[in-house]
Design an enzyme around this catalytic site. Structure first.
Site, short mmCIF file in Angstrom:
data_model
loop_
_atom_site.label_atom_id
_atom_site.label_comp_id
_atom_site.label_asym_id
_atom_site.label_seq_id
_atom_site.Cartn_x
_atom_site.Cartn_y
_atom_site.Cartn_z
CB SER A 117 -0.90 0.02 1.25
OG SER A 117 -1.50 1.29 1.42
CE1 TYR A 141 -3.04 0.47 4.70
CE2 TYR A 141 -3.55 -1.79 5.30
CZ TYR A 141 -3.36 -0.81 4.34
OH TYR A 141 -3.47 -1.15 3.01
CE LYS A 145 -1.62 -4.27 3.27
NZ LYS A 145 -1.91 -5.53 2.56
C1 WQD Z 1 -9.25 9.87 0.59
C2 WQD Z 1 -9.38 11.35 0.89
C3 WQD Z 1 -9.99 11.80 3.16
C4 WQD Z 1 -14.09 10.28 2.94
C5 WQD Z 1 -6.79 4.87 2.56
C6 WQD Z 1 -5.74 4.06 3.22
C7 WQD Z 1 -4.77 3.59 2.18
C8 WQD Z 1 -5.49 2.85 1.11
C9 WQD Z 1 -6.58 3.71 0.51
C10 WQD Z 1 -5.43 0.46 1.41
C11 WQD Z 1 -8.78 11.70 2.25
C12 WQD Z 1 -11.06 12.30 2.19
C13 WQD Z 1 -12.78 10.62 2.67
C14 WQD Z 1 -15.07 11.30 3.10
C15 WQD Z 1 -13.38 12.95 2.70
N1 WQD Z 1 -6.05 1.64 1.62
N2 WQD Z 1 -12.43 11.93 2.55
N3 WQD Z 1 -14.66 12.61 2.96
O1 WQD Z 1 -7.13 7.80 3.43
O2 WQD Z 1 -6.25 8.30 1.07
O3 WQD Z 1 -6.21 5.97 1.95
O4 WQD Z 1 -7.43 4.11 1.57
O5 WQD Z 1 -4.37 0.26 0.90
O6 WQD Z 1 -3.82 2.78 2.80
O7 WQD Z 1 -5.05 4.89 4.12
O8 WQD Z 1 -8.39 7.03 1.35
O9 WQD Z 1 -10.72 7.18 0.61
O10 WQD Z 1 -10.21 7.15 3.11
O11 WQD Z 1 -9.68 9.18 1.75
O12 WQD Z 1 -13.04 14.14 2.60
O13 WQD Z 1 -16.29 11.06 3.35
O14 WQD Z 1 -10.76 11.67 0.97
O15 WQD Z 1 -9.81 12.73 4.22
O16 WQD Z 1 -8.18 12.97 2.16
P1 WQD Z 1 -6.96 7.39 2.00
P2 WQD Z 1 -9.83 7.58 1.73
#
Ligand code: WQD
Length: 329
Positions: A117, A141, A145
């Site tokens: 990841s 997490y 990884k």
């Molecule tokens: C993306 C952006 C949120 C929801 C995570 C894991 C990473 C990988 C992918 C596995 C962020 C913002 C989100 C919402 C928002 N997983 N957001 N409103 O955090 O980049 O990565 O998932 O490998 O390891 O850490 O993904 O989709 O949670 O968030 O503003 O309702 O969208 O703050 O900036 P993230 P995400």
């Protein structure tokens, strides 16, 4: 040729299983079904077991009998949960990898593609992260990884395992309507869930140092992710490099606001968001440099953000939380 896919009943895993089956390969799936759905694996044999349970090693070894390669996708992947339950995340993700490698060595299965990841990069201060960047994960997490990657590297050194770590950026979309992401843990499904409740999507932080103040991520279609696994398996057969790690993204970024606006365009729904406080641990920008995978695999992601959102929407509407036309706010 028999390929084992751990986590093959899950979101990404089911897409890998389907591409392998379409390529005419025989697949055996190992999954504890804690999140996976047995109906997603088609004709593949399914062995239900917890990789992290050392008592299951005999069954795990038996399941690997005759396999030529393993695609290891099974693992816990919620950042917030990992902060609350660090020991369990290490037990599941690191313990599961250790047991898998023990069983693979015992069965002379020497090819492994590992689902890593972008979380291994932590909060980098660069626009695009390259694979040789210092790896400083900021949550259990991401740490689990990274340790998984080290275990692959150490097995390559110790007994000749040929391994590839694939560092996923933000996976989204659906290759088939019935294989949509069943969890609501990431931006696009979280926005669709809010819309299905007639509520505004949430933007976690509108004051980041980016063009529109919201976080920027590298969104990659799950079909592109699954295809990268297929190519990695060929790479392990084709190239003598014993071990390597690759970013799997698009090299392009999209902001939270851009994603939410495009969801509005695709669905026709009012997606005016509510800006909330920042979420702890979110880097402002996380985009993967993808020149290495493009040059080594002679491949690049084929789907753009609209394709990702179109497919997410179709899968959502084909599921139990369908939004009636004209509904929403
Ligand atoms: C993306 C952006 C949120 C929801 C995570 C894991 C990473 C990988 C992918 C596995 C962020 C913002 C989100 C919402 C928002 N997983 N957001 N409103 O955090 O980049 O990565 O998932 O490998 O390891 O850490 O993904 O989709 O949670 O968030 O503003 O309702 O969208 O703050 O900036 P993230 P995400």
């Amino acid at each position: 040729m028999l390929i084992c896919v751990t986590g093959g009943a899950g979101y990404v895993g089911a897409h890998v299983v389907r591409l392998l089956q379409q390529a005419g390969l025989e697949v055996i799936v190992i999954d504890d079904l804690s999140y996976g759905d047995a109906t997603r694996v088609g004709s593949a044999e399914l062995v239900q077991l917890d990789l992290a349970d050392t008592a299951e090693l005999p069954r795990l070894q038996a399941a690997l009998d005759g396999c030529t390669a393993v695609v290891h996708i099974a693992g816990r992947k919620q950042v917030g949960e990992s902060v609350e339950r660090p020991a369990w995340y290490y037990q599941q993700n690191v313990g599961g990898m250790a047991n898998l490698l023990l069983a693979m060595q015992a069965q002379d299965v020497d090819r492994l593609v590992f689902s890593s990841s972008a979380a291994v990069y932590g909060q980098p201060s660069v626009g695009q992260v390259r694979e040789d960047l210092d790896l400083k994960p900021i949550n259990p997490y991401g740490e689990s990884k990274l340790i998984g990657e080290w275990l692959v590297r150490d097995a390559a050194r110790a007994w000749g395992l040929r391994g590839v770590n694939l560092r996923y950026f933000n996976v989204a979309g659906a290759g088939w309507e019935e294989l949509g992401d069943p969890a609501v843990l990431n931006l696009i499904p979280m926005v669709l869930e809010k819309l299905s409740e007639g509520r505004p999507p949430a933007v976690f932080g509108g004051d980041y140092p980016t063009a529109d103040g919201t976080c920027v991520r590298d969104y990659i279609h799950v079909i592109d992710i699954a295809t990268a696994h297929m190519i990695a398996l060929d790479y392990l057969d084709r190239d003598q490099r014993p071990f390597d790690s690759f970013n799997v993204g698009t090299g392009a970024g999209a902001s939270v606001r851009q994603v939410i606006e495009m969801i509005g365009e695709v669905t026709g729904l009012d997606t005016t968001p509510a800006v909330k406080p920042r979420r702890p641990g979110d880097p402002a920008v996380l985009i993967g440099a993808v020149d290495r995978i493009e040059q080594t695999f002679e491949w690049k992601a084929q789907h753009d953000l609209r394709s990702i959102i179109d497919s997410s929407w179709r899968a959502w509407q084909a599921g139990p939380r369908r939004i009636a036309s004209g509904a929403g706010r």
